[in-house]
Design an enzyme around this catalytic site. Structure first.
Site, PDB file in Angstrom:
ATOM      1  CB  THR A 142       8.631  -7.087  -7.645  1.00  0.00           C
ATOM      2  OG1 THR A 142       8.921  -6.690  -8.990  1.00  0.00           O
ATOM      3  CG2 THR A 142       9.441  -8.327  -7.297  1.00  0.00           C
ATOM      4  CB  CYS A 191      -3.405   4.211  12.152  1.00  0.00           C
ATOM      5  SG  CYS A 191      -2.605   2.665  11.691  1.00  0.00           S
TER       6      CYS A 191
END
Length: 385
Positions: free
Chosen positions: A238, A327
């Site tokens: 979704t 990261c």
């Protein structure tokens, strides 16, 4: 005073973006895939957002897919293309200074039997076009090279790279990690002539957890996840409606006056650079001429000062910077980017990344320079004891 100079890691969300996200959460809570009126209305809004973002990139709406960000986009395009075209060849090309989401993906593919060529860079972070051309083989199927490096801001000549690849073999897929360049460099995907391009919302004052992936029409990519026909099956699940509305608003704000946006950030970086050079001794700028790198990234080594120590010292003064990629900064070891550039250990171990946004002011930068000078001088004295 708080001075946030870690905008290459993430940016502060703009007020109008927050309003767009809040509105979507309050009013657009239906599922875009539902057949009732609520779902159809939201699907239309998502289509409008896709159209707006595709225009900023100069691509077709049907070539743009919403993702959760740059990392997922890089994984989808690299893993998905390789899987869909594994019979064509087993050779891949990238560089030694890519974002961890790209390098880790290639390392995983190597374990599956693929051969990867990791291109070297010079001491300013630029690849050799000759090495790239020489590395292209008959069984090369994909090349992935970032547009702007997230640690030093070096800007690769993407148009020239594309021409070299396509002149050698038009069937080679050319992917670009554009997370650090989108919004900060004037470009068109048509002019760059790339086949895949990844961007992220939270690098341009949008919300986290939303990004876009461009896949040029005609190229086959196998989805790396299954579960639905969302995003033409490329990225099932979704749609993140609040994130999409927020990213669209962020793009709208930047591209409504992109030249002034770029000019402002570039002037802040130049001001900070000149003040730093005039007030702090024994420093080294990594990545070459600051005017030749990204408008928002300045990587500096402070000789004799450990980067992590300086980072936390500045934090006590309300100044937030980075010692490398967000990261990978929590992992032990030196920056793979600075190592690839051939920097000496003393410069790698003392490197700090300053990255700017249009939220910053000269008053903040003056305060930052004052505290940097104070902390660097103090830490150097401590280290000499």
């Amino acid at each position: 005073m708080e001075v946030y100079l870690d905008n290459a890691a993430t940016t502060r969300v703009k007020p109008k973006v927050i309003q767009a996200v809040t509105m979507a959460m309050n009013e657009m809570y239906g599922n875009p895939s539902s057949l009732h009126k609520k779902g159809v209305e939201i699907e239309r809004k998502i289509k409008e957002a896709r159209k707006l973002i595709s225009r900023s990139l100069d691509c077709r709406e049907e070539e743009l897919f919403f993702t959760s960000g740059g990392t997922e986009g890089n994984n989808i395009i690299i893993r998905g293309y390789v899987e869909a075209n594994q019979r064509r060849g087993k050779h891949l090309i990238t560089t030694k200074i890519e974002h961890p989401s790209v390098l880790s993906t290639f390392e995983a593919l190597e374990k599956k039997g693929y051969k990867v060529t990791y291109l070297d860079v010079d001491n300013n972070g630029f690849i050799s076009l000759r090495e790239l051309e020489d590395s292209l083989q008959e069984d090369t199927i994909l090349v992935s090279i970032m547009h702007v490096n997230n640690e030093v801001g070096s800007i690769q000549p993407i148009e020239k790279i594309s021409k070299i690849i396509k002149n050698k073999n038009k069937e080679v897929f050319f992917h670009v990690d554009g997370v650090q360049s989108f919004g900060k460099i004037l470009f068109s995907l048509t002019d760059l002539a790339v086949d895949g391009f990844s961007i992220s919302g939270h690098k341009i004052h949008g919300p986290k957890g939303i990004g876009c992936l461009y896949i040029k029409k005609g190229w086959k990519v196998t989805p790396i996840a299954t579960g639905g026909s969302h995003e033409l099956g490329i990225r099932p699940g979704t749609e993140n409606t609040p994130g999409i509305m927020g990213m669209a608003e962020a793009v709208k704000l930047i591209f409504s006056d992109q030249q002034n946006y770029i000019r402002k950030i570039a002037s802040l970086k130049e001001y900070f650079y000149q003040m730093l050079m005039a007030n702090v001794e024994d420093i080294k700028i990594n990545g070459g001429d600051p005017q030749g790198t990204s408008i928002n990234i300045l990587n500096v080594s402070f000789k004799g000062v450990k980067s992590e120590v300086l980072l936390h010292s500045l934090e006590e003064d309300g100044i937030y910077v980075s010692s490398g990629s967000a990261c990978s900064s929590k992992k032990r070891g030196y920056s793979h980017v600075l190592m690839a550039m051939g920097l000496k250990d003393e410069y790698i171990d003392s490197a700090i990344r300053f990255s700017f946004s249009d939220f910053n002011t000269k008053e903040e930068l003056d305060y930052g320079i004052e505290k940097i000078q104070k902390q660097v001088n103090y830490l150097r004295k401590i280290m000499k004891r």
